[in-house]
Design an enzyme around this catalytic site. Structure first.
Site, short mmCIF file in Angstrom:
data_model
loop_
_atom_site.label_atom_id
_atom_site.label_comp_id
_atom_site.label_asym_id
_atom_site.label_seq_id
_atom_site.Cartn_x
_atom_site.Cartn_y
_atom_site.Cartn_z
N ALA A 73 9.70 -15.73 -22.34
CA ALA A 73 9.38 -15.93 -20.92
C ALA A 73 9.38 -14.60 -20.19
CB ALA A 73 10.38 -16.89 -20.27
N ASP A 74 8.56 -14.53 -19.14
CA ASP A 74 8.54 -13.34 -18.29
C ASP A 74 8.22 -13.78 -16.86
OD1 ASP A 74 8.56 -10.23 -18.54
OD2 ASP A 74 6.99 -10.71 -17.09
#
Length: 196
Positions: A73-74
């Site tokens: 995730a970012d």
């Protein structure tokens, strides 16, 4: 049995996965982030994919028979045409917060699932966007908040679940997306894949 691996050392993402009731291990991605895209949604998808792929490469040899799901995730904050990552220093945090205060900005989180099973590999990438409206903040309020140290490792220099909650006027979209992981959307994707 499905094994889940979070490709992030973020304590906030860890807490969100725990809230979902998932049992998982943590294996942080350490590679250099390479951005080739320009739109916020594409950037977070690209970076989440890089993280998930890096960790999946480590696990690919180990999980030939089990099903292993790597979660990368970012999160980034976008205001106008500017993309705000983590502040470089306190002055940068003050600059970001001064821009965001009294305005509405967008928070994008990209999520990539790399599913390793039977020697094969599947990848699913998606993003969520949440609009966040902040109350105005005085210069003194901005300085006091930055002095807490909370903004130092947060995209956009604030934590919606922390002391900055006092300045959040409203949101449109998933709250947890702003914290760092859109858990409701993640659960829907896992259910659709038969993994939850």
């Amino acid at each position: 049995m499905v094994r889940f691996v979070l490709a992030s050392g973020s304590p906030r993402r860890r807490e969100l996965l725990e809230q979902m009731g998932l049992t998982f291990e943590i294996s942080s991605a350490h590679g250099e982030e390479v951005i080739t895209k320009t739109l916020p949604a594409e950037i977070v998808e690209e970076l989440s994919r890089q993280k998930a792929d890096e960790v999946a490469d480590r696990y690919a040899q180990t999980y030939k028979n089990d099903t292993c799901v790597i979660i990368g995730a970012d999160t980034i904050v976008a205001f106008g045409n500017e993309i705000m990552g983590k502040p470089h220093d306190n002055a940068d945090a003050v600059r970001m917060l001064t821009q965001l205060a009294g305005n509405t900005h967008q928070v994008y989180t990209g999520v990539t699932l790399v599913i390793l099973e039977n020697g094969g590999r599947r990848t699913l990438t998606f993003y969520e966007k949440t609009d966040v409206e902040m109350y105005p903040m005085t210069a003194g309020q901005v300085q006091a908040y930055v002095a807490t140290g909370e903004p130092s490792d947060k995209a956009g220099a604030y934590a919606i679940q922390g002391r900055c909650a006092a300045y959040i006027k409203g949101i449109n979209g998933e709250y947890n997306n702003v914290v760092g992981l859109p858990v409701a959307r993640l659960m829907q994707e896992l259910l659709a894949l038969g993994l939850a």
